[in-house]
Design an enzyme around this catalytic site. Structure first.
Site, mmCIF file in Angstrom:
data_model
loop_
_atom_site.group_PDB
_atom_site.id
_atom_site.type_symbol
_atom_site.label_atom_id
_atom_site.label_comp_id
_atom_site.label_asym_id
_atom_site.label_seq_id
_atom_site.Cartn_x
_atom_site.Cartn_y
_atom_site.Cartn_z
ATOM 1 N N CYS A 92 0.838 -1.212 0.000
ATOM 2 C CA CYS A 92 0.000 0.000 0.000
ATOM 3 C C CYS A 92 0.869 1.256 0.000
ATOM 4 O O CYS A 92 1.780 1.386 0.818
ATOM 5 C CB CYS A 92 -0.923 -0.017 1.220
ATOM 6 N N HIS A 163 1.635 -7.542 -6.718
ATOM 7 C CA HIS A 163 0.955 -6.571 -7.574
ATOM 8 C C HIS A 163 2.030 -6.108 -8.564
ATOM 9 O O HIS A 163 3.003 -5.453 -8.168
ATOM 10 C CB HIS A 163 0.420 -5.425 -6.703
ATOM 11 N N GLY A 203 -3.023 -7.671 -10.259
ATOM 12 C CA GLY A 203 -2.980 -6.393 -10.962
ATOM 13 C C GLY A 203 -3.594 -6.456 -12.350
ATOM 14 O O GLY A 203 -3.089 -7.140 -13.238
ATOM 15 N N GLY A 224 -8.957 -7.940 -7.744
ATOM 16 C CA GLY A 224 -9.590 -7.009 -6.825
ATOM 17 C C GLY A 224 -10.779 -6.323 -7.452
ATOM 18 O O GLY A 224 -11.929 -6.754 -7.336
HETATM 19 C C1 LIG Z 1 -10.815 0.213 -2.957
HETATM 20 C C2 LIG Z 1 -9.522 -0.537 -2.846
HETATM 21 C C3 LIG Z 1 -8.993 -0.817 -1.598
HETATM 22 C C4 LIG Z 1 -7.794 -1.528 -1.475
HETATM 23 N N1 LIG Z 1 -7.345 -1.880 -0.221
HETATM 24 C C5 LIG Z 1 -6.255 -2.696 -0.112
HETATM 25 C C6 LIG Z 1 -5.863 -3.233 1.146
HETATM 26 O O1 LIG Z 1 -6.492 -3.014 2.187
HETATM 27 N N2 LIG Z 1 -4.752 -4.029 1.175
HETATM 28 C C7 LIG Z 1 -4.033 -4.329 0.037
HETATM 29 O O2 LIG Z 1 -3.043 -5.065 0.105
HETATM 30 N N3 LIG Z 1 -4.399 -3.845 -1.151
HETATM 31 C C8 LIG Z 1 -5.492 -3.071 -1.255
HETATM 32 N N4 LIG Z 1 -5.908 -2.657 -2.488
HETATM 33 C C9 LIG Z 1 -5.165 -3.095 -3.687
HETATM 34 C C10 LIG Z 1 -5.748 -4.413 -4.211
HETATM 35 O O3 LIG Z 1 -5.615 -5.442 -3.272
HETATM 36 C C11 LIG Z 1 -5.030 -4.831 -5.510
HETATM 37 O O4 LIG Z 1 -3.686 -5.052 -5.231
HETATM 38 C C12 LIG Z 1 -5.149 -3.762 -6.602
HETATM 39 O O5 LIG Z 1 -6.460 -3.242 -6.694
HETATM 40 C C13 LIG Z 1 -4.729 -4.345 -7.957
HETATM 41 O O6 LIG Z 1 -5.536 -5.439 -8.298
HETATM 42 P P1 LIG Z 1 -6.787 -5.297 -9.335
HETATM 43 O O7 LIG Z 1 -6.221 -4.634 -10.568
HETATM 44 O O8 LIG Z 1 -7.235 -6.696 -9.568
HETATM 45 O O9 LIG Z 1 -7.811 -4.439 -8.674
HETATM 46 C C14 LIG Z 1 -7.091 -1.941 -2.631
HETATM 47 C C15 LIG Z 1 -7.637 -1.656 -3.891
HETATM 48 C C16 LIG Z 1 -8.844 -0.979 -4.010
HETATM 49 C C17 LIG Z 1 -9.418 -0.719 -5.378
#
Ligand SMILES: Cc1cc2nc3c(=O)[nH]c(=O)nc-3n(C[C@H](O)[C@H](O)[C@H](O)COP(=O)(O)O)c2cc1C
Length: 325
Positions: A92, A163, A203, A224
């Site tokens: 994060c 990611h 990702g 996600g």
């Molecule tokens: C609204 C939101 C909240 C997120 N909160 C976290 C979190 O609490 N911990 C974490 O490791 N990543 C968090 N992420 C990142 C996601 O876990 C993920 O790594 C990122 O969205 C990329 O994956 P995606 O393209 O499939 O969404 C968050 C992403 C979004 C969109």
């Protein structure tokens, strides 16, 4: 391979209500909590933060923080609550995280990160895993990533969720999820270099074909935003990735979730759980008026699944979803 298909931790999204809904839609997805800071668990209301429904299993607790002792204690509390794994957030990039020197900023301090993971491992018998980026700021490139993973694996970490995008300190959290470009290749090379490690790719994955192809190169994948934006995608995942053809109908799943919602006691829980249901309904109906009507009736606890389906009938027919009623 239990982490074959994971739903990413997402703050304010993957709470226990969304995880309950996800489990209704998918028997096989591996679930993660939102990030919870070790400090909140130790000094706050652990029961409120950590309680979950047994049906969510397997469900992993994701911790945030950079105080080794606190992380050790929080991991142990998580184990007592029955989570299947404790994951540390090393990905994060938010401002808050930067000021607390945790999240992705731990990628810059491998000694501190190792200490944190050592304490967590010492205190629990559950698997301890890491969710990180491919780099952060000037800490980037294949050489950096390989050395990072090598050092962290020496502490006994065998599972890395990556990611595939580097984090940039100056960007806000949202833009840090689209800039810079994803780099799956570097994660694929990492898996080839460390075949004994479990590498889960995360990702930008948003369709079944990519899921299937990526599973040829990685031990698992994590999605996600696609899952939150389109929870019904999980039905396709069950069918196409897990060959699970004994899926319940959408109507029956929604009915179970509705019963769950109607039994919630606190208004806050009710609102959160309703948001998730509305997210699902949004995929079915683009008609805002219809959705608002449903939401209004739900808030007054004055609607049955039959009523919802009468409201959605036209959209369901149009979308061919009716076949699955
Ligand atoms: C609204 C939101 C909240 C997120 N909160 C976290 C979190 O609490 N911990 C974490 O490791 N990543 C968090 N992420 C990142 C996601 O876990 C993920 O790594 C990122 O969205 C990329 O994956 P995606 O393209 O499939 O969404 C968050 C992403 C979004 C969109």
């Amino acid at each position: 391979m239990k982490r074959k298909f994971c739903i990413a931790p997402m703050m304010k999204k993957t709470d226990k209500h969304f995880r309950f809904l996800s489990r209704l839609l998918s028997e096989n997805a591996y679930l993660y909590t939102e990030m919870i800071h070790s400090n909140a668990i130790i000094r706050g209301d652990a029961n409120k933060l950590l309680s979950f429904n047994d049906c969510e299993q397997p469900v992993a607790l994701q911790l945030g923080g950079s105080n080794p002792k606190d992380l050790g204690i929080a991991a142990s509390i998580g184990e007592d609550f029955g989570y299947s794994e404790i994951n540390l957030n090393v990905g994060c990039p938010s401002k808050k995280v930067k000021s607390g020197n945790f999240g992705v900023f731990l990628m810059k301090d491998k000694n501190l990160l190792s200490e944190c993971l050592y304490e967590m491992k010492k205190n629990v018998s559950l698997p301890i895993t890491v969710k990180c980026r491919i780099g952060v700021d000037e800490f980037e490139g294949k050489d950096f990533l390989f050395k990072f993973v090598n050092e962290i694996s020496n502490v006994g970490i065998k599972t890395f969720i990556i990611h595939a995008r580097k984090a940039i300190s100056g960007l806000d959290t949202k833009r840090n999820r689209s800039i810079p470009k994803l780099n799956y290749k570097i994660v694929k090379d990492l898996k080839e270099e460390f075949p004994e490690l479990e590498i889960i790719l995360n990702g930008g994955i948003d369709n079944l074909e990519d899921c299937k192809n990526l599973l040829n190169n990685f031990d698992g994948i994590m999605l996600g935003r696609k899952i939150y934006d389109d929870p019904l995608f999980l039905l396709d995942v069950e069918k196409e990735i897990f060959n699970n053809v004994s899926q319940e109908s959408i109507k029956s799943i929604m009915n179970k979730y509705l019963i769950y919602i109607l039994n919630l006691q606190s208004q806050k829980d009710l609102n959160r759980a309703l948001n998730h249901l509305m997210q699902l309904i949004k995929v079915i109906s683009k008609n805002k008026k219809v959705r608002n009507q449903i939401l209004h009736s739900l808030k007054n606890k004055d609607i049955s699944i039959e009523d919802i389906f009468v409201n959605l009938k036209e959209d369901l027919l149009r979308k061919d979803l009716a076949l699955n009623l």
